[in-house]
Every structure is written in structure tokens, then in C-alpha cells.
Design a protein around this motif. Structure first.
Motif, short mmCIF file in Angstrom:
data_model
loop_
_atom_site.label_atom_id
_atom_site.label_comp_id
_atom_site.label_asym_id
_atom_site.label_seq_id
_atom_site.Cartn_x
_atom_site.Cartn_y
_atom_site.Cartn_z
N GLN A 157 12.36 -12.23 32.71
CA GLN A 157 12.10 -10.97 32.22
C GLN A 157 11.61 -11.03 30.97
O GLN A 157 10.72 -10.33 30.32
CB GLN A 157 13.24 -9.96 32.46
CG GLN A 157 13.60 -9.59 33.93
CD GLN A 157 14.71 -8.96 34.22
OE1 GLN A 157 15.61 -9.03 33.33
NE2 GLN A 157 14.57 -8.08 35.09
N PHE A 176 7.86 -12.18 30.24
CA PHE A 176 6.98 -11.27 30.75
C PHE A 176 6.93 -10.22 29.36
O PHE A 176 5.83 -9.75 29.08
CB PHE A 176 7.33 -10.28 31.84
CG PHE A 176 6.85 -11.01 33.23
CD1 PHE A 176 5.36 -11.09 33.39
CD2 PHE A 176 7.45 -11.74 34.04
CE1 PHE A 176 4.76 -11.61 34.62
CE2 PHE A 176 6.88 -12.35 35.38
CZ PHE A 176 5.70 -12.30 35.31
N TYR A 177 8.12 -9.90 29.08
CA TYR A 177 8.17 -8.78 27.96
C TYR A 177 7.47 -9.54 26.69
O TYR A 177 6.86 -8.71 25.90
CB TYR A 177 9.49 -8.43 27.69
CG TYR A 177 9.86 -7.57 26.50
CD1 TYR A 177 9.70 -6.14 26.71
CD2 TYR A 177 9.99 -7.73 25.02
CE1 TYR A 177 10.06 -5.09 25.73
CE2 TYR A 177 9.95 -6.94 24.14
CZ TYR A 177 9.87 -5.42 24.38
OH TYR A 177 10.04 -4.43 23.39
N PHE A 195 6.20 -5.40 28.49
CA PHE A 195 6.71 -4.63 29.65
C PHE A 195 8.34 -4.97 30.28
O PHE A 195 8.57 -6.19 30.31
CB PHE A 195 5.82 -5.08 31.13
CG PHE A 195 4.68 -4.18 31.13
CD1 PHE A 195 3.78 -4.03 30.45
CD2 PHE A 195 4.81 -2.92 32.29
CE1 PHE A 195 2.72 -3.31 30.63
CE2 PHE A 195 3.62 -2.38 32.42
CZ PHE A 195 2.46 -2.38 31.71
N SER A 216 11.78 -5.54 32.13
CA SER A 216 12.46 -5.88 33.46
C SER A 216 11.33 -6.44 34.49
O SER A 216 11.86 -6.55 35.81
CB SER A 216 12.94 -4.37 34.05
OG SER A 216 13.85 -4.02 33.19
N ILE A 217 10.54 -7.08 34.07
CA ILE A 217 9.47 -7.66 35.12
C ILE A 217 9.85 -9.02 35.54
O ILE A 217 10.16 -9.92 34.82
CB ILE A 217 7.96 -7.65 34.39
CG1 ILE A 217 7.60 -6.38 34.07
CG2 ILE A 217 7.14 -8.32 35.85
CD1 ILE A 217 7.44 -5.40 35.11
N CYS A 230 4.54 -10.56 39.36
CA CYS A 230 3.43 -9.70 39.38
C CYS A 230 2.98 -10.11 40.58
O CYS A 230 2.72 -11.16 41.20
CB CYS A 230 2.25 -10.30 38.34
SG CYS A 230 2.61 -9.32 36.48
N ASP A 264 4.65 -15.65 38.39
CA ASP A 264 5.73 -15.44 37.29
C ASP A 264 4.85 -15.65 36.08
O ASP A 264 3.51 -15.55 36.01
CB ASP A 264 6.77 -16.44 37.28
CG ASP A 264 6.38 -17.95 36.74
OD1 ASP A 264 5.19 -18.19 36.37
OD2 ASP A 264 7.20 -18.92 36.95
N SER A 265 5.51 -15.52 34.75
CA SER A 265 4.72 -15.37 33.53
C SER A 265 3.94 -16.65 33.29
O SER A 265 3.04 -16.68 32.34
CB SER A 265 5.73 -15.09 32.65
OG SER A 265 6.75 -16.30 32.41
N ILE A 281 11.71 -5.51 38.37
CA ILE A 281 10.60 -5.06 38.84
C ILE A 281 9.56 -5.68 39.04
O ILE A 281 9.20 -6.81 38.45
CB ILE A 281 10.07 -3.97 37.82
CG1 ILE A 281 11.02 -2.99 37.46
CG2 ILE A 281 8.75 -3.24 38.33
CD1 ILE A 281 10.77 -1.95 36.33
N ILE A 282 8.63 -5.71 40.09
CA ILE A 282 7.62 -6.43 40.53
C ILE A 282 6.40 -5.64 40.11
O ILE A 282 6.24 -4.49 40.90
CB ILE A 282 7.46 -6.90 41.98
CG1 ILE A 282 8.55 -7.99 42.30
CG2 ILE A 282 6.13 -7.71 42.47
CD1 ILE A 282 8.65 -8.40 43.65
N LEU A 283 5.60 -6.05 39.31
CA LEU A 283 4.30 -5.35 39.03
C LEU A 283 3.07 -5.71 39.64
O LEU A 283 2.55 -6.60 39.99
CB LEU A 283 4.16 -5.68 37.46
CG LEU A 283 3.25 -4.67 36.67
CD1 LEU A 283 3.37 -3.54 36.51
CD2 LEU A 283 2.66 -5.43 35.22
#
Length: 235
Positions: A140, A143-144, A149, A151-152, A155, A190-191, A230-232
């Protein structure tokens, strides 16, 4: 000009033609380059889309599944089998082109690509996995840091993998909205662009939302397995 002149140039005399009919074409011995040793690091990466170090890391994981019991018929080493498959992945070219590059017969390349692909797929459970309790916060945070964003944990998107028409009564359900036959594959990444989850069993005409609605990843997400994760995705 006789229309069979070219055939005579190819096969020689009638005796040679009869010998081919009785015994088949003479066995061909293929000369193979040692691509791993002969190519420099950059050229190797350009040809196979993986570095030499990555290939050396992958090979021991599947080597036992690729070993031939004997060296009869100049069998390919596990390394050459892996490189044949990677060359196919890297280019998506015709099997004849792959075979010429690797020094194998077309039928051999076809068999090798299938066997190596199955061996690689058998590793999926060890490498394709959603975040666990221990690393959810790290993902998370990563991703932030990319796009602010919160809580991701992943994707999600669908991608069409082109296939030949399977034929039969259900063949047309594999034709996607772009007009070609495919499997619609749902992937969560993932990121770091690593695959976390994959669903590869729906025909090309299936909508992305249908795949997600019937996927286990949806049930896991709604069941709170990833806490506030969260899945974006994009509709």
C-alpha cells in the motif's frame, strides 16, 4: 521447360526419389550455437528478453523436468530447451524461425515450447500470490508513493491472448470484440509490476466484469482478507 525440372534439381534422380519414398528424408544433423556463452549480455537480453542471471536462476527450478534420460539423437540440454521457449516468448515468431535460430527441427521446437511452458507454469503457486498480512502495508505504501492513491494492494485489468480458433460449436465464443480469437486473461499486479493473481480460462468474448464477478479474488477481497485493501481497476 518441364514443370518437373525443379523437382529433379531438389531430389536428384529417380533412385533417390524412390529411396525417400521407402525410407523418408535422410536424417539431418543440426549445428547448434551456444547462445548463452556466445552472446554478450546486451545481445542476449535483446534476443531472449531476460538477463543471463535471471535465466540461471530459473533453470535449476525446472531442470529436472527437462532432462532427457540419455543423450541419444543429440538431445537438447535443459538450457537450450529453456532458451528455445524464451525465444518464442520474446518474438512470437513462426516455429520455423525459432527452429532455425536454435538449430532444431520444427517439431522438436513445438514439443519443447509446450514442455517448458508446463514446467514454468508449475511454479506459479510459489511466485504468483496476493499480499499477506505481513506485507500488505508495504505494498500500500509503494502504491501511494507512485500516485498518492491510499490503500491500494493491486491493480487489475484484462488482456487478450491471441489463439487459433478452437473450432466446433463453441468456437465463436472465443472471438473477441476486436474480431480475433483469444482468451481474456485477468491479471492483478503490484507496484513492482509483478503478477499477484491470474485467471486464464475465459473465452475472448467474455466481458472483464463477468470474469471478475466470478473470480476468487473478488470473494477474497469482499471477505476482508486484505483488511482495508483496494484493488484498482478501470471499467
Amino acid at each position: 521447360m518441364d514443370i518437373f525440372d525443379d523437382d529433379e534439381d531438389m531430389f536428384g534422380n529417380d533412385a533417390e526419389i524412390l529411396e525417400i519414398v521407402d525410407y523418408g528424408f535422410p536424417k539431418r544433423i543440426y549445428l547448434r550455437r551456444n547462445h548463452f556463452e556466445d552472446l554478450d549480455n546486451l545481445t542476449f537480453f535483446q534476443r531472449f528478453r531476460l538477463t543471463k542471471n535471471t535465466v540461471l536462476n530459473i533453470l535449476p527450478l525446472i531442470e529436472e523436468k527437462l532432462e532427457y534420460p540419455t543423450d541419444i539423437n543429440n538431445s537438447l540440454s535443459p538450457m537450450d530447451q529453456l532458451l528455445t521457449c524464451l525465444r518464442f516468448y520474446a518474438t512470437g515468431g513462426h516455429l520455423s524461425t525459432i527452429s532455425d535460430f536454435m538449430g532444431t527441427h520444427v517439431s522438436t521446437s513445438s514439443r519443447i515450447i509446450k514442455n517448458v511452458s508446463i514446467a514454468l507454469a508449475s511454479l506459479s503457486h510459489a511466485y504468483i500470490k496476493m499480499p499477506t498480512e505481513n506485507n500488505i502495508q508495504k505494498i500500500q505504501r509503494d502504491f501511494y508513493n507512485i500516485a498518492l492513491f491510499p490503500s491500494i494492494v493491486g491493480c487489475i485489468d484484462g488482456t487478450h491472448i491471441k489463439i487459433q480458433s478452437p473450432g466446433g460449436e463453441d468456437g465463436e465464443i472465443f472471438r473477441n470484440r476486436k474480431g480475433y480469437f483469444s482468451i481474456n486473461v485477468q491479471v492483478v499486479g503490484d507496484s513492482d509490476l509483478k503478477v499477484q493473481d491470474i485467471v486464464a480460462r475465459w473465452p475472448g468474448s467474455t466481458h472483464d466484469m463477468t470474469i471478475y464477478s466470478n473470480s476468487r479474488i473478488r470473494a477474497r477481497l469482499e471477505g476482508g482478507e486484505f483488511r482495508n485493501g483496494i484493488i484498482l481497476g478501470k471499467l
